[in-house]
Design a protein around this motif. Structure first.
Motif, PDB file in Angstrom:
ATOM      1  N   ALA A  38       0.709  -1.105  -0.054  1.00  0.00           N
ATOM      2  CA  ALA A  38       0.084   0.026   0.073  1.00  0.00           C
ATOM      3  C   ALA A  38       0.965   1.280   0.055  1.00  0.00           C
ATOM      4  CB  ALA A  38      -0.961   0.055   1.367  1.00  0.00           C
ATOM      5  N   ARG A  39       1.832   1.562   0.786  1.00  0.00           N
ATOM      6  CA  ARG A  39       2.829   2.360   0.687  1.00  0.00           C
ATOM      7  C   ARG A  39       3.427   2.646  -0.663  1.00  0.00           C
ATOM      8  NH1 ARG A  39       4.614   4.266   5.759  1.00  0.00           N
ATOM      9  NH2 ARG A  39       5.875   5.640   4.747  1.00  0.00           N
ATOM     10  N   LYS A  40       3.874   1.476  -1.343  1.00  0.00           N
ATOM     11  CA  LYS A  40       4.350   1.672  -2.542  1.00  0.00           C
ATOM     12  C   LYS A  40       3.241   2.199  -3.600  1.00  0.00           C
ATOM     13  CE  LYS A  40       7.938  -2.021  -2.544  1.00  0.00           C
ATOM     14  NZ  LYS A  40       8.181  -3.451  -2.912  1.00  0.00           N
ATOM     15  N   ARG A  41       2.049   1.738  -3.583  1.00  0.00           N
ATOM     16  CA  ARG A  41       1.144   2.408  -4.330  1.00  0.00           C
ATOM     17  C   ARG A  41       0.827   3.853  -4.003  1.00  0.00           C
ATOM     18  NH1 ARG A  41      -1.477  -2.500  -3.111  1.00  0.00           N
ATOM     19  NH2 ARG A  41      -3.033  -1.220  -1.586  1.00  0.00           N
ATOM     20  N   GLY A  42       1.462   4.472  -3.050  1.00  0.00           N
ATOM     21  CA  GLY A  42       1.421   5.821  -2.839  1.00  0.00           C
ATOM     22  C   GLY A  42       0.597   6.419  -1.526  1.00  0.00           C
ATOM     23  N   ALA A  43       0.161   5.296  -0.777  1.00  0.00           N
ATOM     24  CA  ALA A  43      -0.540   5.730   0.521  1.00  0.00           C
ATOM     25  C   ALA A  43       0.444   6.255   1.466  1.00  0.00           C
ATOM     26  CB  ALA A  43      -1.282   4.399   1.000  1.00  0.00           C
ATOM     27  N   THR A  44       0.112   7.217   2.244  1.00  0.00           N
ATOM     28  CA  THR A  44       1.216   7.758   3.420  1.00  0.00           C
ATOM     29  C   THR A  44       0.821   7.130   4.631  1.00  0.00           C
ATOM     30  OG1 THR A  44      -0.560   9.480   3.899  1.00  0.00           O
ATOM     31  CG2 THR A  44       0.944   9.993   1.711  1.00  0.00           C
ATOM     32  N   ALA A  95      -4.815  -7.721   6.243  1.00  0.00           N
ATOM     33  CA  ALA A  95      -4.193  -7.671   4.895  1.00  0.00           C
ATOM     34  C   ALA A  95      -5.263  -7.147   3.890  1.00  0.00           C
ATOM     35  CB  ALA A  95      -3.592  -9.025   4.700  1.00  0.00           C
ATOM     36  N   THR A  96      -6.601  -7.991   4.125  1.00  0.00           N
ATOM     37  CA  THR A  96      -7.554  -7.614   3.050  1.00  0.00           C
ATOM     38  C   THR A  96      -8.055  -6.117   3.212  1.00  0.00           C
ATOM     39  OG1 THR A  96      -8.389  -9.856   3.550  1.00  0.00           O
ATOM     40  CG2 THR A  96     -10.080  -8.413   2.497  1.00  0.00           C
ATOM     41  N   TRP A  97      -8.036  -5.680   4.268  1.00  0.00           N
ATOM     42  CA  TRP A  97      -8.394  -4.341   4.566  1.00  0.00           C
ATOM     43  C   TRP A  97      -7.602  -3.433   3.641  1.00  0.00           C
ATOM     44  CZ3 TRP A  97      -6.258   0.203   6.516  1.00  0.00           C
ATOM     45  CH2 TRP A  97      -7.113   1.187   6.947  1.00  0.00           C
ATOM     46  N   LEU A  98      -6.052  -3.757   3.825  1.00  0.00           N
ATOM     47  CA  LEU A  98      -5.041  -2.997   3.125  1.00  0.00           C
ATOM     48  C   LEU A  98      -5.267  -3.155   1.580  1.00  0.00           C
ATOM     49  CD1 LEU A  98      -2.154  -3.445   5.370  1.00  0.00           C
ATOM     50  CD2 LEU A  98      -3.359  -1.306   4.996  1.00  0.00           C
ATOM     51  N   ALA A  99      -5.598  -4.404   1.092  1.00  0.00           N
ATOM     52  CA  ALA A  99      -5.657  -4.873  -0.589  1.00  0.00           C
ATOM     53  C   ALA A  99      -6.666  -3.894  -0.896  1.00  0.00           C
ATOM     54  CB  ALA A  99      -5.728  -6.101  -0.621  1.00  0.00           C
ATOM     55  N   GLN A 100      -7.952  -3.840  -0.158  1.00  0.00           N
ATOM     56  CA  GLN A 100      -9.054  -3.129  -0.675  1.00  0.00           C
ATOM     57  C   GLN A 100      -9.196  -1.619  -0.504  1.00  0.00           C
ATOM     58  OE1 GLN A 100     -12.316  -5.289   1.317  1.00  0.00           O
ATOM     59  NE2 GLN A 100     -12.169  -7.147  -0.014  1.00  0.00           N
ATOM     60  N   GLU A 101      -7.831  -1.003   0.151  1.00  0.00           N
ATOM     61  CA  GLU A 101      -7.791   0.392   0.166  1.00  0.00           C
ATOM     62  C   GLU A 101      -9.076   0.895   0.974  1.00  0.00           C
ATOM     63  OE1 GLU A 101      -7.204   2.183  -3.347  1.00  0.00           O
ATOM     64  OE2 GLU A 101      -5.359   1.219  -3.984  1.00  0.00           O
ATOM     65  N   ARG A 102      -9.283   0.257   2.119  1.00  0.00           N
ATOM     66  CA  ARG A 102     -10.265   0.535   3.122  1.00  0.00           C
ATOM     67  C   ARG A 102      -9.843   1.819   3.766  1.00  0.00           C
ATOM     68  NH1 ARG A 102     -13.698  -3.783   4.172  1.00  0.00           N
ATOM     69  NH2 ARG A 102     -14.983  -2.174   5.415  1.00  0.00           N
ATOM     70  N   TRP A 103      -8.798   2.202   3.789  1.00  0.00           N
ATOM     71  CA  TRP A 103      -8.586   3.606   4.421  1.00  0.00           C
ATOM     72  C   TRP A 103      -9.418   4.758   3.837  1.00  0.00           C
ATOM     73  CZ3 TRP A 103      -4.850   1.135   1.748  1.00  0.00           C
ATOM     74  CH2 TRP A 103      -4.323   1.592   0.500  1.00  0.00           C
ATOM     75  N   THR A 104      -9.719   4.756   2.764  1.00  0.00           N
ATOM     76  CA  THR A 104     -10.731   5.631   1.880  1.00  0.00           C
ATOM     77  C   THR A 104     -11.944   5.633   2.423  1.00  0.00           C
ATOM     78  OG1 THR A 104     -10.702   4.084   0.086  1.00  0.00           O
ATOM     79  CG2 THR A 104      -8.848   5.485   0.121  1.00  0.00           C
TER      80      THR A 104
END
Length: 334
Positions: A189-195, A222-231
């Protein structure tokens, strides 16, 4: 190097079954011996014969008994063999199968003839062909050429700092399972640009989301991060009428400065409820620990009815033991 032709109908030719039946050997052994005959006949002079053939040597090469090779060779007489000669050799392996040097000479002769007849000649080669001895040198020159993009100025990510960021985020995530997979997903997720701030704020919002009376089942990190749930957007506030309908107080109950730990709850459940399976004791301890840490709010519907409900799945004796020894007020359970 000489070549030998093998036609596409060779493996399905019905005559191999006839040879196999006469020799008492399987079809795959017959095909193996036939392929060995073609290779032998291609490398002998005169070509197309079995001069110098040895059943013993061929059997050792094919992992077959010499008697089996001899039986197959005898059964091929009159079918594919005429004495020591392959009967269809001149028909199938004709003389156009000459060497590569001969083919190249013929090709150059045709190109010269085409140029004399007025046809366009091929473009001239301005550089010598690449050889195996200098391929590494030329590859190095290409990499150092001006056309190559400059190396990136940004330094590689600081791994210790990234590990510390993950540990901080993982400590705030409410459902901590599968840490190795979660760490890999965090780095991705950090490599994809998430801070770091985005992921940390998202974990805190997700923790608040799980405290909602209608919260969904907790998601693996792991699923939460893969689905970009922080958005995800935060859930709307819970109205007081909904909280009262669930039998809870709109304000968290005071549990003191030090709420009971999960280990303490698990020890009490194991002592007071010896008939419970250890897995159930751990599950109940986790549920009560999260319920107490949230001030008796935010019970997950995935766990069933909360402890302040008469239909709670946790045994009454277990909740009474926790309440009596830790002073935790659990309403509705005598």
């Amino acid at each position: 190097m000489r070549w030998v032709r093998l036609y596409n109908e060779t493996a399905m030719d019905p005559k191999w079954r006839l040879v196999a039946a006469d020799s008492g050997q399987p079809v795959f052994a017959v095909l193996a011996v036939w392929a060995a005959m073609l290779c032998h006949a291609s490398g002998i002079e005169p070509r197309g014969t079995l001069l110098g053939w040895s059943d013993r040597l061929i059997g050792a090469a094919l992992d077959l008994p010499a008697a089996a090779v001899a039986a197959i060779r005898a059964a091929m007489q009159g079918v594919t063999l005429d004495g020591d000669r392959l009967s269809a050799w001149d028909k199938r392996q004709f003389k156009s199968d000459h060497s590569g040097a001969e083919r190249m000479r013929d090709h150059r002769a045709r190109k010269i003839a085409a140029g004399e007849s007025g046809e366009a000649a091929p473009p001239a080669v301005t550089s010598r062909p690449l050889r195996a001895t200098d391929s590494r040198l030329q590859i190095t020159e290409r990499q150092e050429s001006p056309q190559s993009p400059p190396p990136p100025d940004d330094p590689p990510p600081d791994r210790p700092s990234l590990a510390a960021d993950f540990a901080e985020w993982y400590g705030h995530y409410p459902h901590r399972i599968g840490r190795p997979a979660a760490e890999r997903a965090y780095r991705a997720a950090r490599k994809r640009g998430a801070t770091r701030e985005d992921l940390l704020a998202g974990a805190i919002r997700y923790r608040e989301r799980l405290a909602h009376p209608e919260a969904p089942r907790p998601c693996n990190p792991a699923t939460w991060l893969a689905q970009e749930r922080w958005t995800d957007e935060p859930m709307p506030p819970v109205p007081d009428s909904r909280i009262k309908a669930c039998g809870r107080s709109p304000e968290p109950a005071t549990m003191g400065a030090h709420p009971p730990s999960r280990a303490a709850i698990e020890a009490i459940l194991a002592e007071r409820c010896p008939r419970l399976h250890p897995m159930r004791i751990r599950d109940f301890a986790q549920q009560l620990d999260q319920w107490f840490s949230r001030g008796r709010l935010g019970w997950n519907s995935f766990w069933g009815d909360p402890p302040d409900s008469p239909d709670c799945e946790i045994p009454s004796a277990a909740i009474v033991a926790v309440r009596s020894q830790l002073g935790a007020s659990v309403e509705g359970r005598a």
